[in-house]
Design a protein around this motif. Structure first.
Motif, PDB file in Angstrom:
ATOM      1  N   HIS A 137       0.711  -1.272   0.155  1.00 30.47           N
ATOM      2  CA  HIS A 137       0.008   0.099  -0.014  1.00 30.47           C
ATOM      3  C   HIS A 137       1.020   1.353  -0.079  1.00 30.47           C
ATOM      4  O   HIS A 137       0.420   2.251  -0.082  1.00 30.47           O
ATOM      5  CB  HIS A 137      -1.022  -0.072   1.260  1.00 30.47           C
ATOM      6  N   GLU A 139     -14.041  -8.922   1.006  1.00 33.30           N
ATOM      7  CA  GLU A 139     -12.359  -8.608   1.200  1.00 33.30           C
ATOM      8  C   GLU A 139     -11.882  -9.019   0.026  1.00 33.30           C
ATOM      9  O   GLU A 139     -11.059  -8.219  -0.588  1.00 33.30           O
ATOM     10  CB  GLU A 139     -11.801  -8.849   2.310  1.00 33.30           C
ATOM     11  N   GLN A 179     -12.551  -6.595  -2.940  1.00 35.88           N
ATOM     12  CA  GLN A 179     -12.064  -5.330  -2.707  1.00 35.88           C
ATOM     13  C   GLN A 179     -10.455  -5.150  -2.491  1.00 35.88           C
ATOM     14  O   GLN A 179      -9.888  -4.058  -2.591  1.00 35.88           O
ATOM     15  CB  GLN A 179     -12.721  -4.617  -1.469  1.00 35.88           C
ATOM     16  N   SER A 210      -7.488  -4.827   1.600  1.00 37.52           N
ATOM     17  CA  SER A 210      -7.624  -3.444   1.257  1.00 37.52           C
ATOM     18  C   SER A 210      -6.907  -2.457   2.459  1.00 37.52           C
ATOM     19  O   SER A 210      -6.667  -2.695   3.276  1.00 37.52           O
ATOM     20  CB  SER A 210      -9.220  -3.105   1.233  1.00 37.52           C
ATOM     21  N   SER A 230      -8.309   0.032   3.958  1.00 39.69           N
ATOM     22  CA  SER A 230      -9.145   0.248   5.041  1.00 39.69           C
ATOM     23  C   SER A 230      -9.094  -0.788   6.044  1.00 39.69           C
ATOM     24  O   SER A 230      -9.167  -0.675   7.123  1.00 39.69           O
ATOM     25  CB  SER A 230     -10.437   0.701   4.641  1.00 39.69           C
ATOM     26  N   THR A 231      -9.361  -2.111   5.314  1.00 37.28           N
ATOM     27  CA  THR A 231      -9.040  -3.298   6.330  1.00 37.28           C
ATOM     28  C   THR A 231      -7.837  -3.382   7.126  1.00 37.28           C
ATOM     29  O   THR A 231      -7.794  -3.950   8.180  1.00 37.28           O
ATOM     30  CB  THR A 231      -9.401  -4.734   5.496  1.00 37.28           C
ATOM     31  N   ILE A 283      -5.784  -1.123   8.017  1.00 31.34           N
ATOM     32  CA  ILE A 283      -5.728  -0.298   8.984  1.00 31.34           C
ATOM     33  C   ILE A 283      -6.619  -0.629  10.338  1.00 31.34           C
ATOM     34  O   ILE A 283      -6.089  -0.696  11.365  1.00 31.34           O
ATOM     35  CB  ILE A 283      -6.186   1.253   8.694  1.00 31.34           C
ATOM     36  N   LYS A 284      -7.926  -1.293   9.963  1.00 29.61           N
ATOM     37  CA  LYS A 284      -8.789  -1.890  11.095  1.00 29.61           C
ATOM     38  C   LYS A 284      -7.949  -2.996  11.715  1.00 29.61           C
ATOM     39  O   LYS A 284      -7.760  -2.922  13.049  1.00 29.61           O
ATOM     40  CB  LYS A 284      -9.925  -2.365  10.571  1.00 29.61           C
ATOM     41  N   GLU A 315      -2.494   5.999   7.183  1.00 36.48           N
ATOM     42  CA  GLU A 315      -3.355   7.103   7.294  1.00 36.48           C
ATOM     43  C   GLU A 315      -3.093   8.033   6.334  1.00 36.48           C
ATOM     44  O   GLU A 315      -4.194   8.900   5.682  1.00 36.48           O
ATOM     45  CB  GLU A 315      -3.699   7.808   8.729  1.00 36.48           C
ATOM     46  N   ARG A 336      -3.782   6.893   3.033  1.00 37.12           N
ATOM     47  CA  ARG A 336      -5.200   7.043   2.571  1.00 37.12           C
ATOM     48  C   ARG A 336      -5.483   8.348   2.107  1.00 37.12           C
ATOM     49  O   ARG A 336      -6.497   8.666   1.359  1.00 37.12           O
ATOM     50  CB  ARG A 336      -5.983   6.372   3.700  1.00 37.12           C
ATOM     51  N   GLU A 346      -7.262   9.790  -1.147  1.00 37.58           N
ATOM     52  CA  GLU A 346      -8.677  10.225  -1.036  1.00 37.58           C
ATOM     53  C   GLU A 346      -8.703  11.639  -1.710  1.00 37.58           C
ATOM     54  O   GLU A 346      -9.408  12.181  -2.738  1.00 37.58           O
ATOM     55  CB  GLU A 346      -9.366  10.274   0.233  1.00 37.58           C
TER      56      GLU A 346
END
Length: 173
Positions: free
Chosen positions: A31, A117, A120, A136, A138-139, A141-142, A160, A163, A167
């Motif tokens: 990423h 997932e 995505q 992904s 977002s996943t 990061i979670k 972050e 991301r 965005e």
């Protein structure tokens, strides 16, 4: 993790038609945040035939569990749930003499809806003809927030930023 070992594992799993996603440090790198990692964290879809195929593929590369667990035992959902409950198992660690600096950690649970997932996921070609699905952003990061180790907190900070940059680029195009 050495690229040659990562490629070997990914190719073996791909050739065996194993449904899996790469998480952890390798996903962080995929990423966009460069850092060192010594293992490959994989979420394998926890269907018995898929797990048995994964174990066969990894065994061909010399990988074996660091604890006395067979592929059949790990593929047994009831047995896995008992280990999670009684032994607080989070992952099953596999080691290979052929890839001594590159362990593989298999999640004992699917920490998300696997099929969703998988759709995505970030798909990356790590060498000609060898593609890998990475969880992904977002996943990832979670997952890092749940682990909450010092390394994870640092990863989250960088992810972050990535991301936010993505965005911003999406809204500017």
């Amino acid at each position: 993790m050495k690229l040659a070992s990562f490629e070997a594992v990914a190719k073996a799993l791909q050739d065996a038609d194993v449904r899996y996603l790469v998480a952890g440090g390798l996903a962080v790198i995929a990423h966009g945040h460069l850092r060192v990692t010594g293992d490959m964290d994989v979420v394998i879809q926890l269907k018995s035939d898929n797990l048995l195929s994964a174990f066969r593929a990894l065994t061909d590369l010399g990988y074996r569990p660091t604890v006395p667990v067979t592929a059949e035992q790990f593929a047994d959902d009831k047995q896995r749930r008992q280990w999670i409950r009684d032994k607080e198992m989070r992952v099953l660690n596999l080691y290979s003499d052929q890839h001594p600096f590159n362990s593989v950690d298999i999640f004992a649970v699917e920490p998300f809806d696997f099929d969703l997932e998988y759709e995505q996921a970030l798909l990356g070609e790590i060498s000609p003809g060898v593609s890998v699905h990475f969880v992904s952003l977002s996943t990832l990061i979670k997952m890092k927030k749940i682990s909450n180790r010092a390394r994870d907190i640092d990863d989250i900070e960088h992810l972050e930023i990535i991301r936010g940059d993505k965005e911003n680029n999406d809204t500017n195009t």
